[in-house]
Design an enzyme around this catalytic site. Sequence first.
Site, PDB file in Angstrom:
ATOM      1  N   CYS A   1       1.913   7.272  -7.831  1.00 36.50           N
ATOM      2  CA  CYS A   1       1.449   7.038  -6.463  1.00 36.50           C
ATOM      3  C   CYS A   1       1.916   8.222  -5.623  1.00 36.50           C
ATOM      4  CB  CYS A   1       1.915   5.690  -5.916  1.00 36.50           C
ATOM      5  SG  CYS A   1       3.654   5.553  -5.595  1.00 36.50           S
TER       6      CYS A   1
ATOM      7  N   CYS B   1      -2.535   4.168  -6.162  1.00 35.85           N
ATOM      8  CA  CYS B   1      -2.906   4.352  -4.753  1.00 35.85           C
ATOM      9  C   CYS B   1      -4.056   5.344  -4.614  1.00 35.85           C
ATOM     10  CB  CYS B   1      -1.703   4.760  -3.906  1.00 35.85           C
ATOM     11  SG  CYS B   1      -1.221   6.485  -3.974  1.00 35.85           S
TER      12      CYS B   1
ATOM     13  N   CYS C   1      -4.380  13.585  -7.753  1.00 35.17           N
ATOM     14  CA  CYS C   1      -3.772  13.687  -9.081  1.00 35.17           C
ATOM     15  C   CYS C   1      -4.582  14.623  -9.978  1.00 35.17           C
ATOM     16  CB  CYS C   1      -3.712  12.300  -9.713  1.00 35.17           C
ATOM     17  SG  CYS C   1      -2.991  12.284 -11.355  1.00 35.17           S
TER      18      CYS C   1
END
Length: 145
Positions: free
Chosen positions: A11, A85, A92
């Site tokens: 996250c 999230c 990412c």
Amino acid sequence: MEKKQHVLFLCTGNSARSQMAEGLLREMAGDRFEAMSAGLEPREEVHPLAIEVMREVGIDIASQKPKPVDIYLGRVPVNYLIVVCDKAQASCPRIWPGLLDGRRFFWPLPDPADQSGTREEQLAGFRAVRDELRGQLQEWVKSVE
């Protein structure tokens, strides 16, 4: 003895959702999985309310620490990546070294740290996320058996 598979929960701040998921998986299936968590912009500490609601279910995450994702990226084999999230999903890395197709999951959960209101209302937000994570992890663990 069979080698544990590494599961990384990711996250943004690595202070609540991913920390709770790490503790939950370790409790549920720590014999099968090595649970880890990290954040793209890790906070200084695990959120105190995350620690509190996990203690309510008998899991102590007080010794866990927020960690940056780069301590794992390309250094630790990750068998499963679970992003919890929206912001982390957007930021990412799309390609994770060694991660096989179909082993990256996106479980968008609200950030309980954003919950406003009284202490009880804030705790309710953390409990809701904890319970949602527990349910998703129970189903996920069954699916990879």
